[in-house]
Design a protein around this motif. Structure first.
Motif, short mmCIF file in Angstrom:
data_model
loop_
_atom_site.label_atom_id
_atom_site.label_comp_id
_atom_site.label_asym_id
_atom_site.label_seq_id
_atom_site.Cartn_x
_atom_site.Cartn_y
_atom_site.Cartn_z
N MET A 162 12.00 5.75 8.91
CA MET A 162 10.82 5.01 9.37
C MET A 162 9.65 5.22 8.41
O MET A 162 8.95 4.26 8.05
CB MET A 162 10.42 5.48 10.78
CG MET A 162 11.32 5.02 11.88
SD MET A 162 10.85 5.78 13.47
CE MET A 162 9.17 5.22 13.65
N ASP A 163 9.43 6.46 8.01
CA ASP A 163 8.31 6.78 7.14
C ASP A 163 8.47 6.13 5.77
O ASP A 163 7.49 5.60 5.21
CB ASP A 163 8.22 8.31 6.99
CG ASP A 163 6.99 8.74 6.21
OD1 ASP A 163 5.87 8.42 6.65
OD2 ASP A 163 7.14 9.39 5.17
N THR A 164 9.69 6.12 5.25
CA THR A 164 9.95 5.48 3.95
C THR A 164 9.61 4.00 3.99
O THR A 164 8.93 3.48 3.10
CB THR A 164 11.42 5.67 3.55
OG1 THR A 164 11.70 7.06 3.39
CG2 THR A 164 11.73 4.94 2.25
N CYS A 165 10.08 3.31 5.02
CA CYS A 165 9.84 1.88 5.15
C CYS A 165 8.37 1.58 5.42
O CYS A 165 7.80 0.63 4.86
CB CYS A 165 10.71 1.30 6.27
SG CYS A 165 12.48 1.32 5.94
N HIS A 166 7.74 2.39 6.26
CA HIS A 166 6.34 2.17 6.60
C HIS A 166 5.45 2.32 5.36
O HIS A 166 4.56 1.47 5.12
CB HIS A 166 5.91 3.14 7.70
CG HIS A 166 4.56 2.83 8.28
ND1 HIS A 166 3.38 3.23 7.70
CD2 HIS A 166 4.21 2.13 9.40
CE1 HIS A 166 2.36 2.81 8.43
NE2 HIS A 166 2.83 2.14 9.47
N GLN A 167 5.69 3.36 4.58
CA GLN A 167 4.88 3.58 3.39
C GLN A 167 5.04 2.43 2.39
O GLN A 167 4.05 1.95 1.81
CB GLN A 167 5.25 4.91 2.74
CG GLN A 167 4.77 6.13 3.50
CD GLN A 167 4.99 7.42 2.71
OE1 GLN A 167 5.01 7.41 1.48
NE2 GLN A 167 5.16 8.53 3.41
N ALA A 168 6.28 2.00 2.19
CA ALA A 168 6.53 0.92 1.23
C ALA A 168 5.88 -0.39 1.69
O ALA A 168 5.26 -1.11 0.90
CB ALA A 168 8.04 0.72 1.05
N MET A 169 6.00 -0.69 2.98
CA MET A 169 5.44 -1.93 3.50
C MET A 169 3.92 -1.88 3.54
O MET A 169 3.24 -2.87 3.25
CB MET A 169 6.01 -2.22 4.89
CG MET A 169 7.49 -2.58 4.88
SD MET A 169 8.17 -2.86 6.54
CE MET A 169 7.29 -4.35 7.03
N ARG A 170 3.37 -0.73 3.90
CA ARG A 170 1.92 -0.61 4.00
C ARG A 170 1.26 -0.77 2.63
O ARG A 170 0.26 -1.49 2.49
CB ARG A 170 1.53 0.73 4.60
CG ARG A 170 0.03 0.91 4.78
CD ARG A 170 -0.31 2.20 5.54
NE ARG A 170 -1.72 2.29 5.77
CZ ARG A 170 -2.59 2.91 4.97
NH1 ARG A 170 -2.13 3.51 3.87
NH2 ARG A 170 -3.88 2.94 5.25
N SER A 171 1.79 -0.11 1.61
CA SER A 171 1.21 -0.22 0.28
C SER A 171 1.31 -1.65 -0.24
O SER A 171 0.38 -2.16 -0.88
CB SER A 171 1.90 0.75 -0.69
OG SER A 171 3.27 0.45 -0.83
N THR A 172 2.43 -2.32 0.06
CA THR A 172 2.60 -3.71 -0.36
C THR A 172 1.63 -4.61 0.39
O THR A 172 1.01 -5.51 -0.20
CB THR A 172 4.05 -4.16 -0.11
OG1 THR A 172 4.95 -3.31 -0.80
CG2 THR A 172 4.25 -5.60 -0.57
#
Length: 275
Positions: free
Chosen positions: A245-255
């Motif tokens: 969850m954290d990996t996906c959230h960080q990638a999506m948030r920065s994008t």
């Protein structure tokens, strides 16, 4: 008494009001959007029944075609990067950010073949909208009955592998207009790990420059869409859900934050041309 001059004057007055009064324009466009959803859902349901005879994921291509025409009525344009990443011939879980009722247009703009959505059960009872979602193979879950939701997701895990389905989920769980991403809920990540299929994040830029329910803004605009690289889940277990969850959230948030920056004043586009 001749009515045409009065009708013409009334129509011109209404058009002037909509042009000058932001709130009136906002609600008129919103009402038109709801009316389009109802009318198009009824028409698309009929076409789906005539073409395929009932509930099947194949109906989604018909529904997608109808909904993609909405953008012309609202002057919206989509710029999509990474679209080929969605065309993999294997089951996967697709996750994206959730901003408003306009998300349906964004979803249908890039919807790959054999893709179904997970939606709250209440939508099933919205007349022709619920009918067309049912015919398109949407899976409905009840937020109030967690045991039922778990059962639906378990069944979906088996079906997506057996029938080679892609499943689209909004992991925030609700619409969000705060200019950032909400924390993710676990359902999509449990589903991906249970089925051992990759997760493909899709990020939509902020709608705030053309759609804002607080300021009653609803104009034409550009929606940027970026499909990120797939995140594998092979070999992961339930214990890995928080990290995933954290990996996906960080990638999506920065994008999301990068894509949602205002365009440069000189009009020069950022990055490579959209596909």
């Amino acid at each position: 008494m001749e009515l045409w001059p009065w009708l013409t004057a009334a129509l011109l007055g209404l058009l002037l009001l909509l042009r000058l009064h932001r709130a009136a324009n906002f609600y008129a466009k919103l009402a038109l959007y709801c009316a389009l959803c109802l009318a198009v859902s009824a028409l698309a349901s009929l076409v789906c029944l005539l073409r395929h005879g009932g509930r099947t994921v194949e109906n989604m291509s018909i529904i997608s075609w109808f909904v993609r025409t909405f953008k012309y009525a609202y002057g919206l344009r989509f710029e999509v990067r990474g679209r080929p990443k969605l065309d993999v011939d294997q089951p996967c879980v697709i996750i994206s950010n959730h901003q408003s009722i306009l998300d349906m247009m964004g979803l249908m703009e890039v919807l790959p073949r054999r893709c179904v959505q997970v939606a709250k059960r209440e939508l099933l009872f919205l007349g022709p909208v619920g009918l067309v979602m049912y015919l398109g193979g949407v899976f409905f879950i009840s937020r109030q009955q967690s045991s039922t939701a778990i059962s639906v997701m378990a069944d979906l895990s088996e079906r997506m592998v057996r029938e080679n389905l892609k499943v689209w989920i909004y992991p925030e769980g609700t619409r969000n207009t705060n200019g950032d991403l909400l924390p993710f809920k676990k359902g999509a990540f449990h589903l991906a790990i249970q089925a051992q299929v990759p997760i493909i994040p899709v990020v939509y830029s902020s709608f705030a420059s053309f759609y804002n329910i607080d300021t009653k803004l609803f104009t034409s605009g550009i929606i940027r869409v970026e499909v990120l690289d797939a995140v594998p889940t092979h070999g992961l277990t339930v214990a890995d859900v928080p990290r995933l969850m954290d990996t996906c959230h960080q990638a999506m948030r920065s994008t999301f934050l990068r894509m949602s920056k205002p365009a440069p004043e000189n009009g020069v586009a950022e990055g490579p041309a959209a596909q």
